[in-house]
Scaffold this motif. Structure first.
Motif, PDB file in Angstrom:
ATOM      1  N   LYS A   1       6.596  -5.361   7.134  1.00  0.00           N
ATOM      2  CA  LYS A   1       7.595  -4.412   6.640  1.00  0.00           C
ATOM      3  C   LYS A   1       7.328  -2.978   7.097  1.00  0.00           C
ATOM      4  N   TYR A   2       6.213  -2.772   7.824  1.00  0.00           N
ATOM      5  CA  TYR A   2       5.828  -1.416   8.223  1.00  0.00           C
ATOM      6  C   TYR A   2       5.668  -0.538   6.980  1.00  0.00           C
ATOM      7  N   GLU A   3       5.093  -1.100   5.938  1.00  0.00           N
ATOM      8  CA  GLU A   3       4.947  -0.382   4.679  1.00  0.00           C
ATOM      9  C   GLU A   3       3.507  -0.385   4.193  1.00  0.00           C
ATOM     10  N   ALA A   4       3.155   0.676   3.483  1.00  0.00           N
ATOM     11  CA  ALA A   4       1.863   0.750   2.806  1.00  0.00           C
ATOM     12  C   ALA A   4       2.090   1.392   1.443  1.00  0.00           C
ATOM     13  N   SER A   5       1.306   0.955   0.462  1.00  0.00           N
ATOM     14  CA  SER A   5       1.462   1.513  -0.881  1.00  0.00           C
ATOM     15  C   SER A   5       0.094   1.800  -1.483  1.00  0.00           C
ATOM     16  N   MET A   6       0.072   2.764  -2.380  1.00  0.00           N
ATOM     17  CA  MET A   6      -1.144   3.148  -3.085  1.00  0.00           C
ATOM     18  C   MET A   6      -0.856   3.094  -4.581  1.00  0.00           C
ATOM     19  N   ASP A   7      -1.618   2.279  -5.303  1.00  0.00           N
ATOM     20  CA  ASP A   7      -1.385   2.091  -6.738  1.00  0.00           C
ATOM     21  C   ASP A   7       0.048   1.671  -7.021  1.00  0.00           C
ATOM     22  N   GLY A   8       0.608   0.844  -6.126  1.00  0.00           N
ATOM     23  CA  GLY A   8       1.960   0.333  -6.315  1.00  0.00           C
ATOM     24  C   GLY A   8       3.065   1.270  -5.877  1.00  0.00           C
ATOM     25  N   LYS A   9       2.714   2.485  -5.424  1.00  0.00           N
ATOM     26  CA  LYS A   9       3.717   3.453  -4.983  1.00  0.00           C
ATOM     27  C   LYS A   9       3.758   3.497  -3.462  1.00  0.00           C
ATOM     28  N   LYS A  10       4.941   3.312  -2.905  1.00  0.00           N
ATOM     29  CA  LYS A  10       5.110   3.278  -1.458  1.00  0.00           C
ATOM     30  C   LYS A  10       4.761   4.634  -0.836  1.00  0.00           C
ATOM     31  N   LEU A  11       3.987   4.602   0.237  1.00  0.00           N
ATOM     32  CA  LEU A  11       3.621   5.816   0.952  1.00  0.00           C
ATOM     33  C   LEU A  11       4.691   6.141   1.993  1.00  0.00           C
ATOM     34  N   ASP A  12       5.036   7.400   2.095  1.00  0.00           N
ATOM     35  CA  ASP A  12       6.067   7.839   3.035  1.00  0.00           C
ATOM     36  C   ASP A  12       5.431   8.100   4.394  1.00  0.00           C
ATOM     37  N   LEU A  13       5.220   7.039   5.163  1.00  0.00           N
ATOM     38  CA  LEU A  13       4.535   7.135   6.454  1.00  0.00           C
ATOM     39  C   LEU A  13       5.524   7.070   7.608  1.00  0.00           C
TER      40      LEU A  13
END
Length: 233
Positions: free
Chosen positions: A146-158
């Motif tokens: 998905k080209y996604e990363a999250s921290m503590d369940g919150k999606k990072l705006d990368l």
């Protein structure tokens, strides 16, 4: 045949790029302002965009912001084109998610090489990401498909490049990557003078990833060498 969108209000530059790209086997669409570029993207999705900064109606930075905020266009390689050669202009373009930066005047051969390199890197990155599963390290979760990363369940705006940097480093915990290697792996070229590009992306990645960017928990600096992802094993 890959489709290249060229956006530049200088007719001579536009025609030069269209001619040389077509000669190398690309389908090319040329536009002269940012608003037309956005309208074009609503109907067609090119494989790569060459985007001038100084455009009428809407400048290249604003076009870049819009394209990087749209899930349908976030992964399209964008080469910024400008008569400016100041570092602040390049840094701003990279911060907003540009993949590459070429300053006028330029060699048509160099531009074609940059286009080939970015398209090749995009294809290679897509193949590698499809082969990898979800990665979880402490509070960080990386979802390659998905080209996604999250921290503590919150999606990072990368940006795409920030994600690819994070993914590559996380796949190889403890391994030190030099700036030259990262430049080649992520951007697809090895111009040592461009290693500043890597530092800019790492800095912004840390700001989004780390609780304290000055004392990073995930991406460590190896002084005089490069960067590595913290090995938690």
């Amino acid at each position: 045949m890959p489709l290249i969108l060229v956006v530049d209000d200088e007719t001579n530059i536009l025609e030069l790029l269209k001619f040389n790209l077509a000669k190398n086997g690309y389908q090319v669409v040329g536009l002269t302002n940012g608003l037309d570029a956005i309208k074009f993207m609503e109907k067609d999705k090119p494989d790569l965009i060459i985007l001038d900064i100084m455009l009428p109606h809407m400048d290249g930075y604003e076009v870049l912001r819009i394209l990087r905020a749209d899930p349908e266009t976030i992964g399209i390689p964008i080469i910024m084109l400008s008569a400016k050669d100041e570092e602040i202009d390049k840094v701003l373009g990279l911060e907003l998610g540009a993949d590459d930066y070429v300053t006028k005047p330029f060699s048509p051969r160099e531009m074609v090489a940059r286009v080939k390199s970015n398209l090749r890197r995009k294809a290679t990155a897509s193949q590698k990401i499809e082969q990898n599963n979800e990665i979880q390290v402490k509070r960080l979760i990386i979802k390659p498909e998905k080209y996604e990363a999250s921290m503590d369940g919150k999606k990072l705006d990368l940006t795409p490049k920030e994600f690819e940097l994070l993914h590559l480093l996380a796949l190889n915990p403890g391994r030190v990557f030099t700036r030259d290697i990262l430049l080649e792996r992520i951007w697809g070229y090895d111009h040592s003078r461009e290693t500043r590009t890597v530092d800019v992306h790492i800095r912004y990645l840390r700001q989004k990833l780390e609780q304290d960017p000055a004392n990073p928990e995930y991406i460590e600096t190896v002084r005089g060498v490069g960067y590595r992802f913290h090995d938690t094993s």
